[in-house]
Write an enzyme that holds these catalytic residues in place. Structure first.
Site, PDB file in Angstrom:
ATOM      1  N   HIS A  42       0.823  -1.218   0.000  1.00 44.75           N
ATOM      2  CA  HIS A  42       0.000   0.000   0.000  1.00 44.75           C
ATOM      3  C   HIS A  42       0.859   1.271   0.000  1.00 44.75           C
ATOM      4  CE1 HIS A  42      -3.929   1.906   0.630  1.00 44.75           C
ATOM      5  NE2 HIS A  42      -3.240   2.822   1.277  1.00 44.75           N
TER       6      HIS A  42
ATOM      7  N   HIS B 122      -8.793   6.898  12.134  1.00 49.11           N
ATOM      8  CA  HIS B 122      -9.898   6.387  11.311  1.00 49.11           C
ATOM      9  C   HIS B 122      -9.311   5.331  10.392  1.00 49.11           C
ATOM     10  CE1 HIS B 122      -8.174   9.455   8.669  1.00 49.11           C
ATOM     11  NE2 HIS B 122      -8.595   8.709   7.680  1.00 49.11           N
TER      12      HIS B 122
ATOM     13  N   HIS C 268      -5.362   4.791  10.380  1.00 46.54           N
ATOM     14  CA  HIS C 268      -4.316   5.801  10.561  1.00 46.54           C
ATOM     15  C   HIS C 268      -4.840   6.984  11.369  1.00 46.54           C
ATOM     16  CE1 HIS C 268      -6.209   6.342   6.617  1.00 46.54           C
ATOM     17  NE2 HIS C 268      -6.033   7.630   6.752  1.00 46.54           N
TER      18      HIS C 268
HETATM   19 FE   LIG Z   1      -7.512   8.782   5.804  1.00 50.17          FE
END
Ligand SMILES: [Fe+2]
Length: 385
Positions: free
Chosen positions: A263, A336, A300
């Site tokens: 990612h 979140h 994160h």
């Molecule tokens: Fe974000």
């Protein structure tokens, strides 16, 4: 824009006599930023650009704040902002801080009877729906779905729409908006690893010049107010200019995504920067190709920036129940991440069609009353199992 552009007729040397066919002088104007240190343009006018005839009125358009200190994640349904005929009146500020304002607008009509300029903020207008022509005193730009229009502060403009069905996502920035410095060399040229290059940046190529006198209404935005002024000469009277300070267009569809085996973090999507926020473009791309890769983002914490995502098109893999025109606000200070099920859903996926614009601000954003009208108050609970 950090590369040179010339349009129309200009004299060989700056600050020298440049005469019309009848022998009289054109009027030169240096149009610069950051005092005389920033980007500037030298333009040549049929008439003095200083002929203010009357100042009619001024009134506040400052947003009303509903929540000044916010730590709640929100979803806003952007397409619930009602269409309005007038371009300026249609602009609804939903999030704001001392550096920038994030605005939704659904204008139905072109700016037929006035000119507009924002004197203290650059405007970045993302065209979600609609097409037309941005007309400025430094030339015109055609626009359509997916275009970012970058209008530096002080540019006088009108906007013509082809139809009444328009949806705009606008960022007003008190800090100058540039392309990311890390993608430019010491001469300002975009580097080979940049996700776009100069060929993708559309400069004004059409210059409208009117040598007319009369009454020309100019609506000027300054410090949260609109000031209505009447000029004695047509604001589009430039016969030529050159320099670095001009409006330009860039299509999100020309952003070339950077992908990896695992990612990639949001900075790979960065498109614009200021010293107060960044703007990123999430575009259709191949997913990570490590055999054990998790394409969905990890949880994160944006500890020191508020994250605003404006969803444009496609399927938003990390979110449940998100539609085009929605905005998510994930404020600084709390983590979140993917909604329940989104991580598992992403496994084995090879590509995404998502299209979104992200604005990450370094100072907290205040939520306005306009935003509360379209807010999903329960969104912050949407991660509960
Ligand atoms: Fe974000």
């Amino acid at each position: 824009m950090p590369f040179y552009h010339k349009l129309g007729s200009i004299p060989h040397k700056r600050h020298t006599q440049f005469r019309k066919l009848n022998g009289t002088l054109y009027y030169e104007q240096l149009f610069g930023t950051i005092g005389f240190d920033g980007m500037s343009t030298n333009s040549y006018h049929e008439q003095r650009p200083t002929q203010v005839k009357a100042i009619i009125k001024q009134y506040s358009v400052a947003p009303k704040i509903a929540k000044a200190n916010n730590i709640q994640s929100y979803r806003f349904r952007g397409f619930q902002v009602k269409p309005e005929t007038d371009f300026l009146e249609s602009r609804k500020t939903v999030l704001v801080n001392s550096d920038c304002a994030i605005i939704l607008a659904a204008p139905q009509q072109s700016t037929n009877d006035y000119f507009y300029k924002n004197t203290d903020a650059d405007e970045l207008i993302f065209i979600h729906k609609g097409s037309g022509k941005l007309r400025t005193h430094l030339g015109n730009l055609n626009f359509k779905y997916g275009d970012y229009l970058l209008i530096p502060r002080g540019i006088i403009y009108k906007i013509d729409f082809d139809t009444e069905d328009n949806r705009l996502f606008i960022v007003e920035s008190h800090r100058p908006i540039y392309t990311p410095k890390r993608y430019r060399n010491w001469f300002g040229q975009l580097l080979e690893h940049a996700p776009f290059c100069e060929r993708d940046i559309r400069r004004p190529e059409e210059l409208e010049t009117y040598n007319e006198t009369g009454d020309f209404l100019m609506k000027v935005k300054k410090q949260g107010e609109i000031i209505e002024m009447v000029y004695a000469t047509h604001p589009f009277d430039v016969v030529g200019y050159d320099g670095y300070n001009y409006p330009y267009a860039f299509s999100i569809h020309d952003f070339e995504p950077i992908t990896g085996r695992v990612h990639q973090p949001p900075p790979v999507h960065q498109t614009f920067e200021t010293d107060a926020f960044v703007v990123c473009s999430f575009v259709p791309r191949l997913y990570d190709y490590h055999p054990q890769a998790i394409p969905a983002p990890y949880n994160h914490s944006n500890i020191d920036s508020d994250e605003v995502l404006y969803y444009v098109d496609g399927d938003f893999m990390s979110r449940n129940d998100i539609e085009a025109g929605h905005i998510s606000l994930h404020p600084a200070g709390i983590p979140h991440g993917p909604h329940p099920g989104a991580t598992e859903r992403s496994l084995g996926k090879t590509e995404t069609e998502e299209l979104a614009v992200m604005v990450d601000t370094f100072k907290p954003l205040m939520v306005t009353e306009e935003a509360m009208k379209i807010a999903d108050e329960d969104y912050y609970k949407s991660w509960l199992e």
